[in-house]
Design a protein around this motif. Structure first.
Motif, PDB file in Angstrom:
ATOM      1  N   UNK A 294      -5.509   2.154   2.709  1.00 25.82           N
ATOM      2  CA  UNK A 294      -6.494   1.700   3.684  1.00 25.82           C
ATOM      3  C   UNK A 294      -6.681   0.190   3.664  1.00 25.82           C
ATOM      4  N   UNK A 295      -5.930  -0.506   2.833  1.00 27.13           N
ATOM      5  CA  UNK A 295      -6.011  -1.957   2.785  1.00 27.13           C
ATOM      6  C   UNK A 295      -5.292  -2.584   3.967  1.00 27.13           C
ATOM      7  N   UNK A 296      -5.896  -3.595   4.562  1.00 28.10           N
ATOM      8  CA  UNK A 296      -5.277  -4.274   5.699  1.00 28.10           C
ATOM      9  C   UNK A 296      -4.082  -5.112   5.265  1.00 28.10           C
ATOM     10  N   UNK A 297      -4.137  -5.640   4.067  1.00 28.19           N
ATOM     11  CA  UNK A 297      -3.067  -6.512   3.581  1.00 28.19           C
ATOM     12  C   UNK A 297      -2.004  -5.643   2.907  1.00 28.19           C
ATOM     13  N   UNK A 298      -1.055  -5.171   3.705  1.00 35.24           N
ATOM     14  CA  UNK A 298      -0.059  -4.222   3.204  1.00 35.24           C
ATOM     15  C   UNK A 298       1.240  -4.388   3.981  1.00 35.24           C
ATOM     16  N   UNK A 299       2.369  -4.358   3.261  1.00 31.48           N
ATOM     17  CA  UNK A 299       3.675  -4.451   3.910  1.00 31.48           C
ATOM     18  C   UNK A 299       4.674  -3.651   3.082  1.00 31.48           C
ATOM     19  N   UNK A 300       5.199  -2.577   3.654  1.00 27.96           N
ATOM     20  CA  UNK A 300       6.078  -1.676   2.923  1.00 27.96           C
ATOM     21  C   UNK A 300       7.379  -2.367   2.524  1.00 27.96           C
ATOM     22  N   UNK A 301       7.702  -3.470   3.167  1.00 28.01           N
ATOM     23  CA  UNK A 301       8.961  -4.166   2.905  1.00 28.01           C
ATOM     24  C   UNK A 301       8.923  -5.040   1.656  1.00 28.01           C
ATOM     25  N   UNK A 302       7.719  -5.311   1.160  1.00 21.30           N
ATOM     26  CA  UNK A 302       7.583  -6.283   0.071  1.00 21.30           C
ATOM     27  C   UNK A 302       6.738  -5.801  -1.101  1.00 21.30           C
ATOM     28  N   UNK A 303       5.998  -4.701  -0.939  1.00 25.49           N
ATOM     29  CA  UNK A 303       4.928  -4.376  -1.878  1.00 25.49           C
ATOM     30  C   UNK A 303       5.306  -3.387  -2.969  1.00 25.49           C
ATOM     31  N   UNK A 304       6.601  -3.166  -3.156  1.00 27.49           N
ATOM     32  CA  UNK A 304       7.105  -2.407  -4.295  1.00 27.49           C
ATOM     33  C   UNK A 304       7.842  -3.373  -5.224  1.00 27.49           C
ATOM     34  N   UNK A 305       7.952  -3.054  -6.512  1.00 28.64           N
ATOM     35  CA  UNK A 305       8.635  -3.981  -7.432  1.00 28.64           C
ATOM     36  C   UNK A 305      10.110  -4.179  -7.121  1.00 28.64           C
ATOM     37  N   UNK A 306      10.813  -3.082  -6.755  1.00 33.02           N
ATOM     38  CA  UNK A 306      12.244  -3.171  -6.471  1.00 33.02           C
ATOM     39  C   UNK A 306      12.630  -2.087  -5.468  1.00 33.02           C
ATOM     40  N   UNK A 307      13.686  -2.379  -4.712  1.00 30.81           N
ATOM     41  CA  UNK A 307      14.191  -1.457  -3.699  1.00 30.81           C
ATOM     42  C   UNK A 307      15.683  -1.209  -3.907  1.00 30.81           C
TER      43      UNK A 307
END
Length: 268
Positions: A74-87
């Protein structure tokens, strides 16, 4: 004021955290991630519905900053492209590398899916005296590709189950099952246990996991196996060149920290 989960995601975005997330942000649930070209999205969603234990679908992500289920993030400051440690990055079904963000890979044709993660019940296990051994040792959980297949859906045929393993004493097994059973949307209770399970699941070498770290099993312990959210990535590998285009997923063990708390995860 930012929550602990939001701050953790920002740490990942800044590149300040790039390790596995087992034990991180205690009290908050975690999720696996798979990002697919739209042409695969419908069949993958069907795969999740047909296989709710290894692929418990939490939410779709039609845009990189939009999660359909607001209970999850529910946080507005969120981006699935950057918010994980590694992809992990795949091209035409083949693993091609690992990155700390996937902003260059994401296109308007991509759809993301968040899948429940067993790290979400580890805090509860620890609180009740059953801390997983990999946490005690500061390691990633052991993960294995099995010979067990998912129920097929669309193009996803003969896709192998992936399991995570945590050693426990036999006397602790029922308590561990009872605790994790409450978290149905984060894989729930173990699917098998014991050394006969190693054979049943077709695990070639318990000392050599395909993902994560090898965890020693003491003489008074047995291996206990849970369904694992790396399964969707194994499905992409199984598709091979049928998985045309770029697919992205979390690096195994490097999860997305959710705003959803562990306690609320039980009620999904």
């Amino acid at each position: 004021m930012q929550s602990k989960a939001q701050e953790f995601r920002l740490q990942c975005r800044r590149g300040d955290f790039n390790s596995h997330t087992s034990g991180s942000c205690a009290g908050f649930a975690q999720a696996n991630l798979i990002i697919l070209p739209n042409v695969l999205a419908k069949d993958f969603e069907d795969l999740c519905f047909r296989n709710p234990v290894p692929c418990p679908l939490l939410s779709k992500i039609p845009k990189p900053t939009v999660v359909e289920d607001k209970r999850i993030i529910n946080g507005e400051d969120f981006d699935i492209r950057t918010d994980l440690p590694k992809y992990n990055i795949y091209k035409d079904g083949k693993f091609v590398g690992e990155k700390s963000d996937v902003t260059q890979e994401w296109t308007e044709d991509h759809v993301g899916f968040l899948i429940g993660c067993s790290f979400s019940f580890e805090n509860e296990l620890s609180a009740q005296g059953f801390t997983p051994k990999h946490q005690k040792e500061g390691k990633n959980v052991s993960m294995y590709i099995t010979t067990k297949y998912l129920n097929a859906a669309g193009v996803f045929v003969k896709c192998p189950y992936v399991v995570s393993m945590r050693p426990y004493k036999v006397d602790d097994l029922e308590n561990v099952r009872d605790i994790s059973r409450q978290f149905r949307k984060t894989h729930g209770e173990p699917i098998d246990w014991g050394y006969e399970a190693v054979k049943r699941l077709g695990i070639s070498d318990i000392k050599k996991p395909e993902f994560g770290d090898a965890i020693e099993i003491a003489d008074n312990e047995i291996p206990v196996f849970w369904a694992c959210g790396v399964t969707p990535q194994a499905a992409i590998r199984a598709l091979g060149d049928k998985a045309k285009g770029i697919v992205m997923g979390h690096s195994p063990g490097h999860m997305l920290i959710l705003d959803l708390t562990d306690s609320k995860a039980k009620n999904l």
